[in-house]
Structure formats: C-alpha cells, structure tokens
Enzyme design. Structure first.
Site, PDB file in Angstrom:
ATOM      1  NE  ARG A  30      -4.175  -1.618   0.083  1.00 51.48           N
ATOM      2  CZ  ARG A  30      -5.309  -1.761   0.775  1.00 51.48           C
ATOM      3  NH1 ARG A  30      -5.653  -0.894   1.674  1.00 51.48           N
ATOM      4  NH2 ARG A  30      -6.103  -2.786   0.526  1.00 51.48           N
ATOM      5  NE  ARG A  42      -7.181   5.051   2.311  1.00 56.79           N
ATOM      6  CZ  ARG A  42      -7.964   4.139   2.851  1.00 56.79           C
ATOM      7  NH1 ARG A  42      -9.202   4.447   3.164  1.00 56.79           N
ATOM      8  NH2 ARG A  42      -7.519   2.927   3.092  1.00 56.79           N
ATOM      9  NE  ARG A  46      -9.637   7.466  -2.403  1.00 58.89           N
ATOM     10  CZ  ARG A  46     -10.834   7.860  -1.961  1.00 58.89           C
ATOM     11  NH1 ARG A  46     -11.133   9.143  -1.953  1.00 58.89           N
ATOM     12  NH2 ARG A  46     -11.706   6.963  -1.563  1.00 58.89           N
ATOM     13  CG  ASP A  73      -8.813  -3.254  -4.509  1.00 54.80           C
ATOM     14  OD1 ASP A  73      -8.205  -2.682  -3.596  1.00 54.80           O
ATOM     15  OD2 ASP A  73      -9.635  -4.165  -4.306  1.00 54.80           O
ATOM     16  CE1 TYR A  92     -12.972  -7.780   1.404  1.00 51.79           C
ATOM     17  CE2 TYR A  92     -11.370  -9.433   0.708  1.00 51.79           C
ATOM     18  CZ  TYR A  92     -11.716  -8.365   1.514  1.00 51.79           C
ATOM     19  OH  TYR A  92     -10.840  -7.891   2.434  1.00 51.79           O
TER      20      TYR A  92
HETATM   21  O1  CP3 Z   1      -0.103  -1.913  -2.466  1.00 58.50           O
HETATM   22  C1  CP3 Z   1      -0.358  -1.009  -3.285  1.00 58.50           C
HETATM   23  O2  CP3 Z   1       0.003   0.179  -3.099  1.00 58.50           O
HETATM   24  C2  CP3 Z   1      -1.002  -1.374  -4.609  1.00 58.50           C
HETATM   25  C3  CP3 Z   1      -2.418  -1.234  -4.712  1.00 58.50           C
HETATM   26  C4  CP3 Z   1      -3.309  -2.116  -3.861  1.00 58.50           C
HETATM   27  C5  CP3 Z   1      -4.531  -1.638  -3.313  1.00 58.50           C
HETATM   28  N1  CP3 Z   1      -5.183  -2.699  -2.752  1.00 58.50           N
HETATM   29  C6  CP3 Z   1      -4.996  -0.243  -3.368  1.00 58.50           C
HETATM   30  C7  CP3 Z   1      -6.085   0.180  -2.472  1.00 58.50           C
HETATM   31  C8  CP3 Z   1      -3.214  -3.472  -3.550  1.00 58.50           C
HETATM   32  C9  CP3 Z   1      -2.097  -4.443  -3.833  1.00 58.50           C
HETATM   33  C10 CP3 Z   1      -4.423  -3.828  -2.869  1.00 58.50           C
HETATM   34  C11 CP3 Z   1      -4.706  -5.216  -2.432  1.00 58.50           C
HETATM   35  C12 CP3 Z   1      -5.953  -5.484  -1.712  1.00 58.50           C
HETATM   36  N2  CP3 Z   1      -7.171  -4.882  -1.851  1.00 58.50           N
HETATM   37  C13 CP3 Z   1      -6.086  -6.533  -0.771  1.00 58.50           C
HETATM   38  C14 CP3 Z   1      -5.008  -7.534  -0.405  1.00 58.50           C
HETATM   39  C15 CP3 Z   1      -3.983  -6.982   0.502  1.00 58.50           C
HETATM   40  C16 CP3 Z   1      -4.487  -6.661   1.887  1.00 58.50           C
HETATM   41  O3  CP3 Z   1      -4.492  -5.474   2.222  1.00 58.50           O
HETATM   42  O4  CP3 Z   1      -4.796  -7.601   2.625  1.00 58.50           O
HETATM   43  C17 CP3 Z   1      -7.412  -6.509  -0.302  1.00 58.50           C
HETATM   44  C18 CP3 Z   1      -8.014  -7.432   0.743  1.00 58.50           C
HETATM   45  C19 CP3 Z   1      -8.093  -5.472  -1.006  1.00 58.50           C
HETATM   46  C20 CP3 Z   1      -9.528  -5.109  -0.912  1.00 58.50           C
HETATM   47  C21 CP3 Z   1      -9.715  -3.718  -0.462  1.00 58.50           C
HETATM   48  N3  CP3 Z   1      -9.403  -2.607  -1.210  1.00 58.50           N
HETATM   49  C22 CP3 Z   1     -10.231  -3.291   0.770  1.00 58.50           C
HETATM   50  C23 CP3 Z   1     -10.669  -4.206   1.889  1.00 58.50           C
HETATM   51  C24 CP3 Z   1     -10.227  -1.902   0.746  1.00 58.50           C
HETATM   52  C25 CP3 Z   1     -10.813  -0.994   1.795  1.00 58.50           C
HETATM   53  C26 CP3 Z   1      -9.969  -0.871   2.986  1.00 58.50           C
HETATM   54  C27 CP3 Z   1      -9.134   0.343   2.909  1.00 58.50           C
HETATM   55  O5  CP3 Z   1      -7.918   0.260   3.130  1.00 58.50           O
HETATM   56  O6  CP3 Z   1      -9.747   1.405   2.649  1.00 58.50           O
HETATM   57  C28 CP3 Z   1      -9.664  -1.474  -0.478  1.00 58.50           C
HETATM   58  C29 CP3 Z   1      -9.428  -0.097  -0.921  1.00 58.50           C
HETATM   59  C30 CP3 Z   1      -8.043   0.267  -1.389  1.00 58.50           C
HETATM   60  N4  CP3 Z   1      -7.244  -0.487  -2.187  1.00 58.50           N
HETATM   61  C31 CP3 Z   1      -7.382   1.504  -1.132  1.00 58.50           C
HETATM   62  C32 CP3 Z   1      -6.155   1.453  -1.817  1.00 58.50           C
HETATM   63  C33 CP3 Z   1      -5.109   2.533  -1.894  1.00 58.50           C
HETATM   64  C34 CP3 Z   1      -7.948   2.664  -0.349  1.00 58.50           C
HETATM   65  C35 CP3 Z   1      -8.957   3.318  -1.217  1.00 58.50           C
HETATM   66  C36 CP3 Z   1      -9.078   4.786  -1.078  1.00 58.50           C
HETATM   67  O7  CP3 Z   1      -8.244   5.530  -1.636  1.00 58.50           O
HETATM   68  O8  CP3 Z   1     -10.051   5.175  -0.434  1.00 58.50           O
END
Ligand code: CP3
Length: 344
Positions: free
Chosen positions: A25, A29, A38, A75, A152
């Site tokens: 990540r 944010r 964003r 994602d 999911y």
């Molecule tokens: O790592 C990186 O920087 C690359 C991009 C990336 C994102 N999500 C961007 C993201 C990667 C590799 C993921 C993987 C992901 N997404 C996983 C597996 C890794 C983990 O964290 O366990 C999972 C389970 C998801 C599903 C997901 N996406 C959830 C549960 C959420 C909401 C929770 C949260 O952190 O807000 C997201 C949103 C998400 N994916 C964000 C980002 C940067 C935040 C979104 C925003 O900008 O509001």
C-alpha cells in the site's frame, strides 16, 4: 549479466548486503499527493481505471522515497467486477459487492474470456509504468488469491472471520468449487496480461489464508497458488512470483516448494527468527515489520527495522511491512524505516 534491479536479484536467491525495500500500500492515503490525485479522479475505482492517474499514484512513492519496486495501482476486487459482480466502495467502511450464495448467483457472472474488456485500462497502466520507472526500479503486478477474492464475492464485503465463505464451502461445495475455479482461471489470464504488458514480478495476495484450517488450507490456498504459478511459469518461466498466504502460521512451512513461488511474504504473526529457520531455508522471504510502527515511529521503529534486517541477513530477503501501511501513518516514519534499512 547481473541485473541492476536488486529486487530481481533477491528473488533469484541472492543474499545482498542491504535488502531491497518496498512497502505494501505504498501508494495510499497516508500520502497527501495520493489524496490530491484521488480527489482529481473522483473516487477510488475511477482512479484504478484511469491509466494516467493510476500511473501517477504508482510513481508518487517512488519519487518521494526511491523504493526498489513499484506496485501497480489497482485492487484485488477488480476481478470480481470484471466477471460481472457489482462493486462499490463505501467511504470509511470498505468494499461492497453483489453476493454469491447459490448456483443461480454464480450463473449470472460472465465468461472468463470477457474480463479483459473491463481490465484493459489496467494493462495500459502497466505499459505506462514499464516506460516511466527508473531503470533500477522493479515493476510488480498483482492479483488476489482465489480464496481471498471468493470471501468478498460470497459475503459482498469484508468479514472478520470469512463465515459466509466457510458456510458456502461446507453447505454447497459444488457451487464453492466452481466459483474458486472461475476466479483461478480469471486470475491466470489477468496476471498473464500484466506480464505481457511489462510486469516483471507478480504477487498473489491471500490475505485471509489464515482462516483456512489444515486440509482446507491445502485445497483452497496452497493448491490454487500452485495452479496459478504453474500456468504463469509455463509461459513466463523467468517471471518471479511472490506468494502471501497471510497468517498461515505453520502453513508457511514448505509453501514455496509446494507451490513453486519464488518468494514468500510474511505477516507479523511470525518472528523473523522462526521464519529464518522454517521459511528462508527454502529461498527468498519478504517482510515483516509491523505497520503500526509507521504510525508510532520513534526508536522502536529503528530498532525493530534493524533487528529484522539483521535476522534475515544470512539469506535472500526483501524488506517490507507485514501488511499494508495505514492511512494514519506519518510519511516521515517511512523515510526513517528506509534510512534504518539502508543504514544511512
Ligand atoms: O499496495 C499497493 O500500493 C497497490 C495497490 C493495492 C490496493 N489494494 C490499493 C487500495 C493493492 C495491492 C491492494 C490489495 C488489496 N485490496 C487486498 C489484499 C492486501 C491486503 O491489504 O490484505 C485486499 C483485501 C483489497 C480489498 C480492499 N481494497 C479493501 C478491503 C479496501 C478498503 C480498505 C481500505 O484500506 O480502505 C480497499 C481499498 C483500497 N485499495 C485503497 C487502496 C489505496 C484505499 C482506497 C481509497 O483511496 O479510499
């Protein structure tokens, strides 16, 4: 010829004097520049599907910190969407999807061959990045592992214990297995396209592997990872693969050998000392600093970072967190971690 890309050298099994570093990540944010882009995109999914803006946010942490790898901005839930599930994000809560609890729900999904229509912008982001990154920065593509994606798709949201997915597995195993197969096939095609577009490494995120007990772990985490790895290696034998069966505990032991992945990413539930003996013996490992240090900082961050570097220094190691950095992290703590790894 030895690659100038330290991540690729570690993944090939080389023990380096300083471990290469990137962060789960890393585009997110906690960075003001991410929040600005964003806002420009409107919402998270519009950002994922806009190749120019997704390229920009992927590059932001590279510019700011000089990480050794960039991870594609996308994602794991784009695959369900590409298969026809509804997907949206509720601010402050997380993802929501249409649910799959029956054969009829499964039948509503589209064919695997149609996913690229939705995912084409992601391949364009990979192509952009492959031309835009510094010559020593490795480009990592990724997908969710079938079990994690299925949790999911079945529940329609994140769940603390993945109970709806376990229920479908137990009560309608044929529906559950057909869904797992479909996600596995889509994931193979998706990752092949990322590699063709320029991804140099791919990572498979099995964030909820820890809720699969014993035989279910073998069948639904290890076996899909093995199948995906075999399919990718058949076409691209030289593209390294990182597996992340998060919270697998003893399931980490032998995971690389059993699946064929080149590196195992470690969460915080295992100590480096344990992982050296039980996992790094088989090759490269990645991890595993607690993300909370990025919030709390101080001497504990420096001490813990140095301890991890030292513990893994006898074998191939990529420094990373044990899970993603959180939005409340202090960007200055990321620099402190990098300085501690590189000993500057
Ligand atoms: O790592 C990186 O920087 C690359 C991009 C990336 C994102 N999500 C961007 C993201 C990667 C590799 C993921 C993987 C992901 N997404 C996983 C597996 C890794 C983990 O964290 O366990 C999972 C389970 C998801 C599903 C997901 N996406 C959830 C549960 C959420 C909401 C929770 C949260 O952190 O807000 C997201 C949103 C998400 N994916 C964000 C980002 C940067 C935040 C979104 C925003 O900008 O509001």
């Amino acid at each position: 010829m030895t690659s100038s890309k330290t991540i690729l050298r570690a993944l090939a099994g080389e023990t380096l004097p300083t471990p290469p570093i990137w962060m789960m990540r890393q585009a997110g944010r906690y960075l003001p520049e991410y929040k600005a882009t964003r806002a420009q995109a409107g919402d998270f999914l519009s950002l994922c599907y806009n190749p120019d803006l997704a390229t920009e946010v992927t590059l932001q942490p590279i510019r700011r910190y000089g990480f050794d790898a960039a991870i594609l901005f996308a994602d794991i839930l784009l695959i369900p969407q590409a298969l026809g599930a509804d997907l949206w994000f509720v601010t402050g809560e997380g993802p929501r999807l249409s649910t799959i609890t029956s054969q009829a729900d499964l039948d509503k999904l589209g064919p695997v061959s149609d996913i690229h229509e939705t995912l084409n912008p992601i391949y364009q982001t990979v192509r952009n990045l492959s031309g835009a990154l510094p010559s020593d920065t490795t480009l990592i593509g990724f997908a969710g592992a079938p079990w994690t994606v299925a949790t999911y798709m079945i529940a329609g949201r994140g769940t603390p214990d993945q109970a709806p997915a376990h229920k479908l597995m137990n009560e309608q195993p044929e529906v559950f297995d057909a869904l797992m197969d479909k996600i596995t096939e889509a994931t193979i095609d998706y990752l092949l396209m990322q590699i063709e577009a320029g991804a140099e490494v791919v990572k498979i995120f099995d964030s909820w592997a820890g809720s699969l007990p014993g035989a279910a772990f073998q069948k639904y985490s290890l076996e899909p990872a093995r199948r995906i790895t075999a399919a990718l290696k058949a076409k691209y034998p030289n593209t390294p693969i990182i597996g992340f069966p998060r919270e697998a505990g003893d399931g980490y032991i032998g995971f690389a050998k059993a699946t064929g992945v080149d590196c195992v990413a470690l969460d915080n539930s295992v100590t480096p000392e344990w992982a050296v003996k039980n996992v790094q013996v088989d090759g490269c490992v990645q991890g595993n600093l607690k993300s909370s240090h990025m919030v709390t900082g101080g001497q504990a961050l420096v001490d813990e970072t140095r301890a991890i570097v030292k513990a893994f220094s006898g074998g191939p190691h990529i420094f990373n967190l044990g899970h993603g950095i959180t939005p409340d992290a202090d960007p200055d703590n990321v620099q402190r971690m990098i300085d501690a790894v590189r000993d500057v």
